[in-house]
Design a protein around this motif. Structure first.
Motif, PDB file in Angstrom:
ATOM      1  N   GLY A   1       0.819  -1.204   0.000  1.00 11.41           N
ATOM      2  CA  GLY A   1       0.000   0.000   0.000  1.00 11.41           C
ATOM      3  C   GLY A   1       0.851   1.250   0.000  1.00 11.41           C
ATOM      4  O   GLY A   1       1.860   1.353  -0.690  1.00 11.41           O
ATOM      5  N   SER A   2       0.464   2.211   0.825  1.00 12.63           N
ATOM      6  CA  SER A   2       1.164   3.500   0.841  1.00 12.63           C
ATOM      7  C   SER A   2       2.141   3.628   2.001  1.00 12.63           C
ATOM      8  O   SER A   2       2.713   4.700   2.208  1.00 12.63           O
ATOM      9  CB  SER A   2       0.133   4.640   0.925  1.00 12.63           C
ATOM     10  OG  SER A   2      -0.649   4.512   2.115  1.00 12.63           O
ATOM     11  N   CYS A   3       2.331   2.577   2.772  1.00  7.15           N
ATOM     12  CA  CYS A   3       3.205   2.646   3.943  1.00  7.15           C
ATOM     13  C   CYS A   3       4.676   2.609   3.526  1.00  7.15           C
ATOM     14  O   CYS A   3       5.058   1.895   2.591  1.00  7.15           O
ATOM     15  CB  CYS A   3       2.923   1.490   4.901  1.00  7.15           C
ATOM     16  SG  CYS A   3       1.278   1.574   5.649  1.00  7.15           S
ATOM     17  N   HIS A   4       5.492   3.355   4.252  1.00  2.00           N
ATOM     18  CA  HIS A   4       6.931   3.353   4.027  1.00  2.00           C
ATOM     19  C   HIS A   4       7.632   3.059   5.349  1.00  2.00           C
ATOM     20  O   HIS A   4       7.160   3.462   6.415  1.00  2.00           O
ATOM     21  CB  HIS A   4       7.390   4.706   3.478  1.00  2.00           C
ATOM     22  CG  HIS A   4       6.788   5.027   2.138  1.00  2.00           C
ATOM     23  ND1 HIS A   4       5.565   5.647   2.006  1.00  2.00           N
ATOM     24  CD2 HIS A   4       7.234   4.793   0.883  1.00  2.00           C
ATOM     25  CE1 HIS A   4       5.293   5.796   0.720  1.00  2.00           C
ATOM     26  NE2 HIS A   4       6.284   5.286   0.026  1.00  2.00           N
ATOM     27  N   PHE A   5       8.759   2.354   5.250  1.00  4.09           N
ATOM     28  CA  PHE A   5       9.432   1.873   6.447  1.00  4.09           C
ATOM     29  C   PHE A   5      10.926   2.187   6.381  1.00  4.09           C
ATOM     30  O   PHE A   5      11.515   2.255   5.301  1.00  4.09           O
ATOM     31  CB  PHE A   5       9.239   0.362   6.603  1.00  4.09           C
ATOM     32  CG  PHE A   5       7.801  -0.051   6.736  1.00  4.09           C
ATOM     33  CD1 PHE A   5       7.184  -0.068   7.976  1.00  4.09           C
ATOM     34  CD2 PHE A   5       7.061  -0.392   5.618  1.00  4.09           C
ATOM     35  CE1 PHE A   5       5.854  -0.438   8.093  1.00  4.09           C
ATOM     36  CE2 PHE A   5       5.733  -0.763   5.729  1.00  4.09           C
ATOM     37  CZ  PHE A   5       5.123  -0.783   6.969  1.00  4.09           C
ATOM     38  N   ARG A   6      11.491   2.339   7.554  1.00  2.35           N
ATOM     39  CA  ARG A   6      12.947   2.502   7.679  1.00  2.35           C
ATOM     40  C   ARG A   6      13.496   1.261   8.369  1.00  2.35           C
ATOM     41  O   ARG A   6      12.952   0.792   9.371  1.00  2.35           O
ATOM     42  CB  ARG A   6      13.285   3.755   8.485  1.00  2.35           C
ATOM     43  CG  ARG A   6      14.763   3.924   8.759  1.00  2.35           C
ATOM     44  CD  ARG A   6      15.100   5.373   9.040  1.00  2.35           C
ATOM     45  NE  ARG A   6      14.911   6.165   7.833  1.00  2.35           N
ATOM     46  CZ  ARG A   6      14.958   7.503   7.797  1.00  2.35           C
ATOM     47  NH1 ARG A   6      15.169   8.170   8.920  1.00  2.35           N
ATOM     48  NH2 ARG A   6      14.789   8.145   6.675  1.00  2.35           N
ATOM     49  N   ARG A   7      14.608   0.750   7.825  1.00  5.05           N
ATOM     50  CA  ARG A   7      15.157  -0.503   8.333  1.00  5.05           C
ATOM     51  C   ARG A   7      16.643  -0.374   8.618  1.00  5.05           C
ATOM     52  O   ARG A   7      17.368   0.341   7.924  1.00  5.05           O
ATOM     53  CB  ARG A   7      14.948  -1.629   7.313  1.00  5.05           C
ATOM     54  CG  ARG A   7      13.502  -2.015   7.121  1.00  5.05           C
ATOM     55  CD  ARG A   7      13.357  -3.007   5.993  1.00  5.05           C
ATOM     56  NE  ARG A   7      11.992  -3.504   5.890  1.00  5.05           N
ATOM     57  CZ  ARG A   7      11.553  -4.253   4.900  1.00  5.05           C
ATOM     58  NH1 ARG A   7      12.371  -4.603   3.917  1.00  5.05           N
ATOM     59  NH2 ARG A   7      10.309  -4.671   4.873  1.00  5.05           N
ATOM     60  N   LEU A   8      17.060  -1.123   9.618  1.00  5.34           N
ATOM     61  CA  LEU A   8      18.485  -1.290   9.924  1.00  5.34           C
ATOM     62  C   LEU A   8      18.859  -2.704   9.509  1.00  5.34           C
ATOM     63  O   LEU A   8      18.240  -3.678   9.951  1.00  5.34           O
ATOM     64  CB  LEU A   8      18.743  -1.085  11.417  1.00  5.34           C
ATOM     65  CG  LEU A   8      20.149  -1.464  11.930  1.00  5.34           C
ATOM     66  CD1 LEU A   8      21.214  -0.577  11.301  1.00  5.34           C
ATOM     67  CD2 LEU A   8      20.204  -1.372  13.454  1.00  5.34           C
TER      68      LEU A   8
ATOM     69  N   ARG B   1       8.062   2.568  11.114  1.00  5.17           N
ATOM     70  CA  ARG B   1       7.197   3.108  10.066  1.00  5.17           C
ATOM     71  C   ARG B   1       7.378   4.620   9.992  1.00  5.17           C
ATOM     72  O   ARG B   1       7.439   5.299  11.021  1.00  5.17           O
ATOM     73  CB  ARG B   1       5.737   2.756  10.345  1.00  5.17           C
ATOM     74  CG  ARG B   1       4.791   3.177   9.222  1.00  5.17           C
ATOM     75  CD  ARG B   1       3.424   2.556   9.383  1.00  5.17           C
ATOM     76  NE  ARG B   1       2.708   3.062  10.552  1.00  5.17           N
ATOM     77  CZ  ARG B   1       1.493   2.638  10.906  1.00  5.17           C
ATOM     78  NH1 ARG B   1       0.890   1.701  10.189  1.00  5.17           N
ATOM     79  NH2 ARG B   1       0.903   3.136  11.983  1.00  5.17           N
ATOM     80  N   LEU B   2       7.475   5.122   8.765  1.00  3.75           N
ATOM     81  CA  LEU B   2       7.597   6.559   8.560  1.00  3.75           C
ATOM     82  C   LEU B   2       6.213   7.186   8.512  1.00  3.75           C
ATOM     83  O   LEU B   2       5.265   6.583   7.981  1.00  3.75           O
ATOM     84  CB  LEU B   2       8.347   6.852   7.258  1.00  3.75           C
ATOM     85  CG  LEU B   2       9.746   6.231   7.133  1.00  3.75           C
ATOM     86  CD1 LEU B   2      10.369   6.595   5.792  1.00  3.75           C
ATOM     87  CD2 LEU B   2      10.644   6.666   8.272  1.00  3.75           C
ATOM     88  N   LEU B   3       6.091   8.372   9.045  1.00  6.70           N
ATOM     89  CA  LEU B   3       4.805   9.059   9.026  1.00  6.70           C
ATOM     90  C   LEU B   3       4.436   9.467   7.607  1.00  6.70           C
ATOM     91  O   LEU B   3       5.307   9.811   6.804  1.00  6.70           O
ATOM     92  CB  LEU B   3       4.862  10.289   9.931  1.00  6.70           C
ATOM     93  CG  LEU B   3       4.908   9.980  11.438  1.00  6.70           C
ATOM     94  CD1 LEU B   3       5.167  11.238  12.228  1.00  6.70           C
ATOM     95  CD2 LEU B   3       3.609   9.317  11.885  1.00  6.70           C
TER      96      LEU B   3
END
Length: 686
Positions: A403-410, A424-426
């Motif tokens: 969908g439209s969700c974006h994530f930051r990962r290590l 999760r990014l806003l």
């Protein structure tokens, strides 16, 4: 069967070959590699004016075809079999006057030194070097020495071979030590049914004058799909590169004949760097009923989503294949640090290769569909790169999820398919896609403002279960206003301790992290910050707990371990083995309050080791609950020092509902998919 030698040693016997060719008659015998397949490589290294020696010619048509096509005419063919030489003289004498056939022993040739520009060997070395016995190796040395003697400086020894490891290794070591340049070509297959499943290779050994001292070796491999050779550092790497191509050919042959019972992983590498570019998994679904158009499909996993259960786990890929409705599905994961233009570019790049994995019975000219989620290749943007003496190389990347969700990962690059931390990014700060290729590979600008992190969202299912474990604490109601002392070992991106700090207003959280780089990453890229109720101690968790046990026992309501192991040789990636030894667990119990809970994230693929860990935990903690994370290896263990603290399922459900209701404060964001009671519903007492 009568034409086969009784022992490998007979391959070097003139008597055997005389008998072989008499019984076979005039029919040409090709060990492997027809002229159309070999021609593109031979044309690179044989000039029309070259004088060519063919050793062990047999009754192969190769020399005749080179002569007739104008590749070269001055060809001398030798063989130890008088019978075959007479056959070939009769067959070619009047038609090809510039070509000759001689009975001669290649171990002791009659030619003067430096007589030829090219020595061509099609299968002869393979027939001689049948094993690694001392006598066999001596024969190979004699053969190589004679070839070297009759070749001019700048001349080429071309050896057509199946490239068994010991054959390739012997040839490469001998000629590279003599200062020759060694290049191995994989011969492109014609696509016709072949006698041998293994691919054919041509070793190209170019003679140079031997330079005194230790001159650098020049070793190269040129795979069939590319013209530009790749340099390798040593013989072992060259042998390994050839072995990989042989394994791939064998696998393709197997997959073309029968369905595959196990999921087969394959890496396809970048032509320039040699690094993996695509990882393929072949998934067969015999339960899918065959129809005209459901034999075969390719599924491109969007960038950044290869770690999701549906794509990253065996059971997930099985479900994907069945849901897609194909009897064979090849999933394709795209590697980070590689550039991909679009779906059309990937399809063009993969089309020829994936067809080699087609199932048996695929109709001729069947259109094979390329599938994906949402019709594109996804987005992955590397935001930061770093290196730590403890964690090795790591990256922070932003990806687009479903969908439209974006994530930051290590991601720790030593385990590049494992997400160490995720946030999760806003929506107010959407991920900028990779619309154009970045020209440099430098680290992201440290001054770049971090994206806003949604601190209400716990991306990891095991973090959700660990928070739900607070319902096991003693006391009438585990409400957010209750004073809590929590120790978390393992910081990562900091989402777990930050969530507890933000949603439990009276909680004091101490975090222990051995790697100071992780604290920098958490603060700079995951929205983590310290305060009066949240402190990070940069220390070894083993030492920190031992010190607390000696100085201040029974001070924590909850202790949580979410720390990964750096030792990849152990079948347990979380926690390190020292964290579950009995002596250390007793120290953990010492600093835990009698009604408290010790929560452990256990990731163990070794069944025997896992049972040993559970047995040790039961020795120390009388009450042990377990919660499996669906679709993952993770198992969350809840350990309590008092057996009287046991809750039944109904009580736990009521406490979870009460806690969640208190956490859902008006005006405070809450992840609607997070239901605490669900996290405890499948809990089991061990």
């Amino acid at each position: 069967m009568e034409l086969l030698p009784r022992s490998p040693g007979e391959f070097g016997s003139a008597r055997y070959w005389d008998r072989f060719f008499r019984q076979r008659g005039q029919r040409p015998f090709e060990w492997y590699g027809a002229f159309p397949e070999l021609c593109p490589v031979l044309h690179k290294y044989i000039r029309p004016r070259d004088k060519v020696l063919v050793v062990g010619c047999g009754n192969s048509e190769l020399s005749e075809q080179m002569y007739d096509t104008g590749t070269c005419e001055d060809i001398v063919n030798i063989d130890i079999s008088d019978a075959v030489i007479r056959q070939m003289q009769e067959r070619s004498g009047s038609k090809r006057p510039k070509m000759s056939y001689l009975v001669m022993d290649m171990f002791q040739m009659d030619f003067p030194d430096a007589e030829f520009q090219v020595v061509l060997d099609k299968g002869t070395l393979d027939a001689i070097l049948t094993d690694e016995e001392e006598a066999t190796l001596v024969k190979a040395d004699k053969m190589f020495a004679e070839i070297s003697r009759v070749l001019q400086v700048g001349g080429r020894y071309l050896c057509v071979s199946l490239a068994q490891a010991h054959v390739l290794k012997k040839a490469v070591e001998y000629f590279s030590q003599e200062g020759w340049v060694v290049r191995v070509h994989q011969v492109a297959s014609s696509g016709d049914k072949q006698q041998f499943v293994l691919p054919i290779f041509i070793y190209v050994m170019t003679k140079f004058r031997k330079i005194p001292g230790s001159a650098p070796q020049i070793l190269e491999i040129c795979p069939e799909e590319q013209q530009k050779p790749m340099r390798v550092e040593n013989t072992e790497q060259l042998v390994a590169a050839v072995r990989d191509r042989q394994h791939y050919a064998l696998l393709c042959s197997q997959l073309s004949r029968t369905p595959c019972g196990e999921q087969v992983p394959l890496d396809l590498c970048d032509r320039e760097s040699g690094r993996p570019r695509y990882t393929l998994h072949v998934v067969d679904s015999p339960s899918v009923k065959p129809s005209r158009n459901n034999h075969f499909a390719i599924f491109i996993i969007p960038q950044g989503r290869e770690t999701e259960w549906l794509f990253g786990m065996e059971e997930g890929r099985k479900q994907l294949a069945i849901s897609a409705g194909f009897r064979r599905l090849v999933t394709v994961a795209l590697h980070r640090e590689q550039h991909y233009e679009d779906m059309a570019g990937i399809q063009a790049e993969l089309s020829a290769k994936v067809m080699e994995l087609a199932p048996p019975g695929l109709p001729t000219r069947q259109q094979v569909p390329f599938l994906s989620m949402g019709g594109d290749i996804g987005v992955r943007a590397v935001r930061h790169r770093g290196s730590s003496p403890l964690s090795g190389e790591y990256i922070v990347e932003d990806v687009r999820g479903d969908g439209s969700c974006h994530f930051r990962r290590l991601i720790f690059l030593h385990s590049r398919n494992v997400v160490q931390s995720e946030a999760r990014l806003l929506p107010s700060l959407p991920l900028q896609g990779q619309k154009k290729r970045r020209k440099d590979k430098k680290k992201a600008n440290p001054a770049e403002p971090p994206a806003a992190i949604d601190k209400s969202y716990l991306c990891c299912e095991h973090h959700k279960a660990m928070v739900a474990g607070l319902c096991l604490l003693g006391g009438p109601d585990p409400l957010p206003g209750t004073p809590l002392a929590v120790l978390v070992v393992g910081l990562g991106g900091g989402s777990l301790p930050l969530f507890i700090h933000d949603y439990f207003s009276q909680a004091h959280v101490a975090v222990v992290e051995i790697d100071p780089s992780m604290l920098e990453v958490a603060v700079g890229w995951f929205g983590f910050s310290q305060g009066d109720r949240l402190q990070v101690h940069v220390s070894d968790g083993l030492d920190y707990v031992a010190k607390l046990a000696a100085e201040a026992p029974a001070q924590y309501d909850a202790i949580m371990f979410d720390v990964d192991s750096k030792d990849l040789t152990v079948g347990m990636s979380c926690p390190p083995p020292a964290f579950v030894e009995k002596a250390f667990l007793q120290k953990v119990k010492t600093i835990l309050k009698p009604e408290g809970v010790f929560v452990l994230n256990l990731v163990c693929r070794d069944a025997q080791l896992k049972e040993s860990v559970l047995a040790t935990l039961r020795e120390v903690f009388p009450l042990l609950y377990a919660r499996r994370i669906t679709g993952e290896v993770n198992e969350i263990l809840f350990c309590q020092p008092s057996p009287e603290a046991r809750w039944d399922a109904a009580e736990l459900g009521a406490r979870a509902q009460a806690l969640e209701g208190a956490l859902r404060q008006p005006g405070r964001p809450w992840d609607s998919s997070y239901v605490l009671a669900d996290m405890l519903q499948a809990i089991q007492i061990l």
